[in-house]
Design a protein around this motif. Structure first.
Motif, PDB file in Angstrom:
ATOM      1  N   SER A  62       0.841  -1.201   0.000  1.00 35.01           N
ATOM      2  CA  SER A  62       0.000   0.000   0.000  1.00 35.01           C
ATOM      3  C   SER A  62       0.873   1.246   0.000  1.00 35.01           C
ATOM      4  O   SER A  62       1.939   1.251   0.614  1.00 35.01           O
ATOM      5  N   PRO A  63       0.427   2.308  -0.674  1.00 31.49           N
ATOM      6  CA  PRO A  63       1.203   3.556  -0.660  1.00 31.49           C
ATOM      7  C   PRO A  63       1.439   4.040   0.766  1.00 31.49           C
ATOM      8  O   PRO A  63       0.533   4.024   1.592  1.00 31.49           O
ATOM      9  N   GLY A  64       2.656   4.440   1.054  1.00 27.44           N
ATOM     10  CA  GLY A  64       2.982   4.973   2.373  1.00 27.44           C
ATOM     11  C   GLY A  64       3.263   3.917   3.426  1.00 27.44           C
ATOM     12  O   GLY A  64       3.636   4.235   4.540  1.00 27.44           O
ATOM     13  N   VAL A  65       3.086   2.636   3.093  1.00 27.41           N
ATOM     14  CA  VAL A  65       3.330   1.565   4.064  1.00 27.41           C
ATOM     15  C   VAL A  65       4.621   0.846   3.673  1.00 27.41           C
ATOM     16  O   VAL A  65       4.737   0.321   2.583  1.00 27.41           O
ATOM     17  N   TRP A  66       5.581   0.843   4.579  1.00 21.19           N
ATOM     18  CA  TRP A  66       6.869   0.199   4.327  1.00 21.19           C
ATOM     19  C   TRP A  66       6.948  -1.081   5.135  1.00 21.19           C
ATOM     20  O   TRP A  66       6.518  -1.139   6.283  1.00 21.19           O
ATOM     21  N   SER A  67       7.497  -2.109   4.551  1.00 31.23           N
ATOM     22  CA  SER A  67       7.767  -3.328   5.303  1.00 31.23           C
ATOM     23  C   SER A  67       9.079  -3.116   6.066  1.00 31.23           C
ATOM     24  O   SER A  67       9.732  -2.086   5.940  1.00 31.23           O
ATOM     25  N   SER A  68       9.470  -4.096   6.827  1.00 27.07           N
ATOM     26  CA  SER A  68      10.720  -3.980   7.586  1.00 27.07           C
ATOM     27  C   SER A  68      11.898  -3.826   6.629  1.00 27.07           C
ATOM     28  O   SER A  68      11.998  -4.553   5.640  1.00 27.07           O
ATOM     29  N   PRO A  69      12.803  -2.881   6.894  1.00 27.35           N
ATOM     30  CA  PRO A  69      13.929  -2.665   5.983  1.00 27.35           C
ATOM     31  C   PRO A  69      14.939  -3.804   6.017  1.00 27.35           C
ATOM     32  O   PRO A  69      15.095  -4.494   7.028  1.00 27.35           O
ATOM     33  N   ILE A  70      15.600  -3.993   4.908  1.00 30.81           N
ATOM     34  CA  ILE A  70      16.670  -4.980   4.784  1.00 30.81           C
ATOM     35  C   ILE A  70      17.936  -4.211   4.442  1.00 30.81           C
ATOM     36  O   ILE A  70      17.964  -3.455   3.479  1.00 30.81           O
ATOM     37  N   SER A  71      18.974  -4.375   5.227  1.00 31.05           N
ATOM     38  CA  SER A  71      20.232  -3.686   4.962  1.00 31.05           C
ATOM     39  C   SER A  71      21.044  -4.487   3.953  1.00 31.05           C
ATOM     40  O   SER A  71      21.394  -5.637   4.197  1.00 31.05           O
ATOM     41  N   LEU A  72      21.313  -3.887   2.798  1.00 31.07           N
ATOM     42  CA  LEU A  72      22.095  -4.561   1.770  1.00 31.07           C
ATOM     43  C   LEU A  72      23.552  -4.137   1.783  1.00 31.07           C
ATOM     44  O   LEU A  72      24.408  -4.834   1.273  1.00 31.07           O
ATOM     45  N   LYS A  73      23.843  -2.977   2.350  1.00 30.72           N
ATOM     46  CA  LYS A  73      25.212  -2.474   2.379  1.00 30.72           C
ATOM     47  C   LYS A  73      25.312  -1.435   3.485  1.00 30.72           C
ATOM     48  O   LYS A  73      24.376  -0.679   3.710  1.00 30.72           O
ATOM     49  N   GLY A  84      38.019   8.833   2.227  1.00 33.17           N
ATOM     50  CA  GLY A  84      39.077   9.709   1.774  1.00 33.17           C
ATOM     51  C   GLY A  84      38.974  10.102   0.310  1.00 33.17           C
ATOM     52  O   GLY A  84      39.694  10.951  -0.162  1.00 33.17           O
ATOM     53  N   GLU A  85      38.079   9.455  -0.428  1.00 33.57           N
ATOM     54  CA  GLU A  85      37.885   9.768  -1.846  1.00 33.57           C
ATOM     55  C   GLU A  85      36.511   9.278  -2.287  1.00 33.57           C
ATOM     56  O   GLU A  85      35.853   8.521  -1.575  1.00 33.57           O
ATOM     57  N   TRP A  86      36.085   9.719  -3.464  1.00 39.08           N
ATOM     58  CA  TRP A  86      34.815   9.250  -4.007  1.00 39.08           C
ATOM     59  C   TRP A  86      34.933   7.780  -4.358  1.00 39.08           C
ATOM     60  O   TRP A  86      35.946   7.328  -4.879  1.00 39.08           O
ATOM     61  N   SER A  87      33.916   7.017  -4.050  1.00 41.87           N
ATOM     62  CA  SER A  87      33.892   5.581  -4.347  1.00 41.87           C
ATOM     63  C   SER A  87      32.634   5.255  -5.135  1.00 41.87           C
ATOM     64  O   SER A  87      31.562   5.778  -4.843  1.00 41.87           O
ATOM     65  N   ARG A  88      32.750   4.387  -6.113  1.00 35.03           N
ATOM     66  CA  ARG A  88      31.593   3.917  -6.871  1.00 35.03           C
ATOM     67  C   ARG A  88      31.203   2.555  -6.301  1.00 35.03           C
ATOM     68  O   ARG A  88      32.024   1.653  -6.221  1.00 35.03           O
ATOM     69  N   VAL A  89      29.970   2.449  -5.877  1.00 32.23           N
ATOM     70  CA  VAL A  89      29.490   1.211  -5.249  1.00 32.23           C
ATOM     71  C   VAL A  89      28.319   0.669  -6.047  1.00 32.23           C
ATOM     72  O   VAL A  89      27.436   1.419  -6.447  1.00 32.23           O
ATOM     73  N   SER A  90      28.300  -0.629  -6.286  1.00 32.59           N
ATOM     74  CA  SER A  90      27.184  -1.284  -6.969  1.00 32.59           C
ATOM     75  C   SER A  90      26.548  -2.286  -6.012  1.00 32.59           C
ATOM     76  O   SER A  90      27.249  -2.979  -5.270  1.00 32.59           O
ATOM     77  N   ILE A  91      25.234  -2.339  -6.045  1.00 36.61           N
ATOM     78  CA  ILE A  91      24.505  -3.304  -5.232  1.00 36.61           C
ATOM     79  C   ILE A  91      23.594  -4.089  -6.158  1.00 36.61           C
ATOM     80  O   ILE A  91      22.792  -3.506  -6.896  1.00 36.61           O
ATOM     81  N   ASP A  92      23.720  -5.399  -6.160  1.00 37.08           N
ATOM     82  CA  ASP A  92      22.938  -6.268  -7.032  1.00 37.08           C
ATOM     83  C   ASP A  92      21.545  -6.484  -6.441  1.00 37.08           C
ATOM     84  O   ASP A  92      21.406  -7.040  -5.351  1.00 37.08           O
ATOM     85  N   LEU A  93      20.534  -6.034  -7.152  1.00 38.02           N
ATOM     86  CA  LEU A  93      19.154  -6.204  -6.706  1.00 38.02           C
ATOM     87  C   LEU A  93      18.426  -7.272  -7.516  1.00 38.02           C
ATOM     88  O   LEU A  93      17.206  -7.366  -7.469  1.00 38.02           O
ATOM     89  N   VAL A 135      13.805   1.862  -2.311  1.00 34.77           N
ATOM     90  CA  VAL A 135      15.196   2.025  -1.900  1.00 34.77           C
ATOM     91  C   VAL A 135      15.279   3.251  -1.001  1.00 34.77           C
ATOM     92  O   VAL A 135      14.756   4.313  -1.338  1.00 34.77           O
ATOM     93  N   SER A 136      15.914   3.092   0.132  1.00 33.65           N
ATOM     94  CA  SER A 136      16.085   4.221   1.048  1.00 33.65           C
ATOM     95  C   SER A 136      17.523   4.251   1.542  1.00 33.65           C
ATOM     96  O   SER A 136      18.255   3.274   1.445  1.00 33.65           O
ATOM     97  N   PHE A 137      17.902   5.402   2.069  1.00 35.31           N
ATOM     98  CA  PHE A 137      19.236   5.592   2.612  1.00 35.31           C
ATOM     99  C   PHE A 137      19.085   6.103   4.034  1.00 35.31           C
ATOM    100  O   PHE A 137      18.305   7.016   4.290  1.00 35.31           O
ATOM    101  N   LEU A 138      19.815   5.517   4.952  1.00 35.36           N
ATOM    102  CA  LEU A 138      19.747   5.919   6.353  1.00 35.36           C
ATOM    103  C   LEU A 138      21.103   6.471   6.771  1.00 35.36           C
ATOM    104  O   LEU A 138      22.114   5.780   6.657  1.00 35.36           O
TER     105      LEU A 138
END
Length: 67
Positions: free
Chosen positions: A3-14, A21-30, A40-43
Motif C-alpha cells: 500500500s502507498p505509504g506503508v513500508w515493510s521492515s527494511p533490509i540492509s544490503l550495504k 578519503g575519496e569518491w567511491s563507486r558502489v554497486s549493489i545487485d538487486l 530504496v532508502s538511505f539511512l
C-alpha cells in the motif's frame, strides 16, 4: 501488494563507516528482487553531528539499471 505509504521492515544490503578519503563507486545487485516492487532508502546515522559538514559518506548520482 504494498500500500502507498506503508513500508515493510527494511533490509540492509550495504553499510559503510568511517571516511573513504575519496569518491567511491558502489554497486549493489538487486537481481534477487526481480519482478517485485521495491523501495530504496538511505539511512544516515551521524552520531550527533547536526548541521555540520564533515568527513564521511555522501550520496551522489544514484542510478538504477534494468538488465
Amino acid at each position: 501488494e504494498i500500500s502507498p505509504g506503508v513500508w515493510s521492515s527494511p533490509i540492509s544490503l550495504k553499510s559503510f563507516a568511517g571516511d573513504s578519503g575519496e569518491w567511491s563507486r558502489v554497486s549493489i545487485d538487486l537481481s534477487g528482487y526481480a519482478g517485485k516492487k521495491v523501495r530504496v532508502s538511505f539511512l544516515l546515522s551521524n552520531a550527533g553531528w547536526c548541521n555540520t559538514v564533515a568527513p564521511g559518506w555522501y550520496i551522489d548520482e544514484v542510478l538504477v539499471e534494468v538488465r
